[in-house]
Scaffold this motif. Structure first.
Motif, PDB file in Angstrom:
ATOM      1  N   LEU A 115       0.827  -1.208   0.000  1.00  0.00           N
ATOM      2  CA  LEU A 115       0.000   0.000   0.000  1.00  0.00           C
ATOM      3  C   LEU A 115       0.861   1.258   0.000  1.00  0.00           C
ATOM      4  N   THR A 116       0.406   2.275  -0.740  1.00  0.00           N
ATOM      5  CA  THR A 116       1.063   3.572  -0.786  1.00  0.00           C
ATOM      6  C   THR A 116       0.095   4.621  -0.255  1.00  0.00           C
ATOM      7  N   CYS A 117       0.545   5.405   0.710  1.00  0.00           N
ATOM      8  CA  CYS A 117      -0.305   6.428   1.337  1.00  0.00           C
ATOM      9  C   CYS A 117      -0.713   7.499   0.333  1.00  0.00           C
ATOM     10  N   VAL A 118      -2.013   7.839   0.361  1.00  0.00           N
ATOM     11  CA  VAL A 118      -2.541   8.959  -0.420  1.00  0.00           C
ATOM     12  C   VAL A 118      -2.925  10.093   0.518  1.00  0.00           C
ATOM     13  N   ALA A 119      -3.682   9.781   1.578  1.00  0.00           N
ATOM     14  CA  ALA A 119      -4.141  10.791   2.536  1.00  0.00           C
ATOM     15  C   ALA A 119      -4.598  10.106   3.812  1.00  0.00           C
ATOM     16  N   GLY A 120      -4.529  10.828   4.902  1.00  0.00           N
ATOM     17  CA  GLY A 120      -5.021  10.318   6.180  1.00  0.00           C
ATOM     18  C   GLY A 120      -5.440  11.479   7.062  1.00  0.00           C
ATOM     19  N   ASN A 121      -6.301  11.183   8.054  1.00  0.00           N
ATOM     20  CA  ASN A 121      -6.769  12.253   8.928  1.00  0.00           C
ATOM     21  C   ASN A 121      -7.230  11.694  10.270  1.00  0.00           C
ATOM     22  N   ASP A 122      -7.079  12.531  11.282  1.00  0.00           N
ATOM     23  CA  ASP A 122      -7.615  12.308  12.612  1.00  0.00           C
ATOM     24  C   ASP A 122      -8.214  13.636  13.080  1.00  0.00           C
ATOM     25  N   ASP A 123      -9.472  13.612  13.483  1.00  0.00           N
ATOM     26  CA  ASP A 123     -10.134  14.759  14.123  1.00  0.00           C
ATOM     27  C   ASP A 123     -10.407  15.953  13.214  1.00  0.00           C
ATOM     28  N   PHE A 124     -10.950  15.723  12.035  1.00  0.00           N
ATOM     29  CA  PHE A 124     -11.367  16.814  11.144  1.00  0.00           C
ATOM     30  C   PHE A 124     -12.634  17.485  11.663  1.00  0.00           C
ATOM     31  N   CYS A 125     -13.576  16.668  12.141  1.00  0.00           N
ATOM     32  CA  CYS A 125     -14.883  17.166  12.605  1.00  0.00           C
ATOM     33  C   CYS A 125     -15.119  16.632  14.029  1.00  0.00           C
ATOM     34  N   GLY A 126     -14.596  17.348  15.007  1.00  0.00           N
ATOM     35  CA  GLY A 126     -14.631  16.851  16.386  1.00  0.00           C
ATOM     36  C   GLY A 126     -13.655  15.695  16.500  1.00  0.00           C
ATOM     37  N   LEU A 127     -14.127  14.555  17.002  1.00  0.00           N
ATOM     38  CA  LEU A 127     -13.287  13.367  17.132  1.00  0.00           C
ATOM     39  C   LEU A 127     -13.375  12.460  15.912  1.00  0.00           C
ATOM     40  N   GLN A 128     -14.137  12.864  14.904  1.00  0.00           N
ATOM     41  CA  GLN A 128     -14.269  12.071  13.690  1.00  0.00           C
ATOM     42  C   GLN A 128     -13.368  12.648  12.594  1.00  0.00           C
ATOM     43  N   SER A 129     -13.305  11.938  11.470  1.00  0.00           N
ATOM     44  CA  SER A 129     -12.289  12.240  10.464  1.00  0.00           C
ATOM     45  C   SER A 129     -12.862  12.445   9.071  1.00  0.00           C
ATOM     46  N   GLN A 130     -12.094  13.156   8.241  1.00  0.00           N
ATOM     47  CA  GLN A 130     -12.461  13.367   6.838  1.00  0.00           C
ATOM     48  C   GLN A 130     -11.195  13.555   6.009  1.00  0.00           C
ATOM     49  N   VAL A 131     -11.204  12.992   4.805  1.00  0.00           N
ATOM     50  CA  VAL A 131     -10.128  13.223   3.837  1.00  0.00           C
ATOM     51  C   VAL A 131     -10.739  13.497   2.468  1.00  0.00           C
ATOM     52  N   THR A 132     -10.093  14.378   1.730  1.00  0.00           N
ATOM     53  CA  THR A 132     -10.418  14.631   0.334  1.00  0.00           C
ATOM     54  C   THR A 132      -9.157  14.353  -0.464  1.00  0.00           C
ATOM     55  N   PHE A 133      -9.296  13.582  -1.537  1.00  0.00           N
ATOM     56  CA  PHE A 133      -8.120  13.226  -2.325  1.00  0.00           C
ATOM     57  C   PHE A 133      -8.468  13.230  -3.808  1.00  0.00           C
ATOM     58  N   SER A 134      -7.486  13.605  -4.610  1.00  0.00           N
ATOM     59  CA  SER A 134      -7.633  13.598  -6.068  1.00  0.00           C
ATOM     60  C   SER A 134      -7.417  12.175  -6.560  1.00  0.00           C
TER      61      SER A 134
END
Length: 171
Positions: A115-134
């Motif tokens: 696996l190759t990392c594209v995007a990751g997130n912790d705590d975008f919206c409170g304690l939950q997460s969101q990522v946007t990737f092309s």
């Protein structure tokens, strides 16, 4: 926790009483374990498609994945996997609504064995997460839903795909 169990497989637990053992205090024995979710392993990822409805899932009973860091450390709690094929536009995935625990998200390309990392997130919206990737047209993206520290629980994964730039007559 017991790991390595297969969903739908019956397991037998044998308990032997040792009345003379130090600390023995009675006949009550409690055995509690959960079978892993069906998408516990990368190779069993559940496919998503652009335009689909949010999915509910759980990381309860999931194993910890050896993926390391991708925007955030992703190898501390059990996680589950999804895939989505890129359409050459941006995709946003989140656990912001309908989620009961502190989540993390990781997005990867490649294969489960590499696996190759594209995007990751912790705590975008409170304690939950969101990522946007092309995305690249036709490329498979692997999405890992996991938890902060050792947190596990139920979640709702929402995903949206931006329309192509030439989606209307004016462009």
């Amino acid at each position: 926790a017991i790991s390595g169990l297969t969903a739908g497989t019956q397991y037998r637990v044998f308990v032997r009483q040792n009345c003379g053992a130090p600390g023995y205090s009675g006949n009550t024995v409690a055995v509690l374990f959960a079978t892993p979710p069906p998408n516990d392993l990368c190779a069993s990822a559940i496919p998503l498609s652009c335009g689909g409805a949010p999915v509910t899932g759980s990381t309860l009973g999931a194993t910890i994945d050896a993926v390391g860091t991708c925007g955030t450390a992703l190898n501390t709690a059990g996680g589950v996997w999804y895939t989505i094929v890129g359409a050459g536009t941006d995709i946003t995935v989140n656990t912001c609504a309908g989620t009961t625990y502190d989540t993390k998200l990781g997005v990867f390309t490649g294969s489960c064995a590499g696996l190759t990392c594209v995007a990751g997130n912790d705590d975008f919206c409170g304690l939950q997460s969101q990522v946007t990737f092309s995305t690249t047209l036709g490329t498979t993206y692997y999405i890992l839903v996991t938890g902060f520290s050792t947190n596990t629980g139920t979640f709702t994964l929402t995903y949206t795909c931006a329309p192509p730039v030439n989606d209307n007559c004016a462009s």
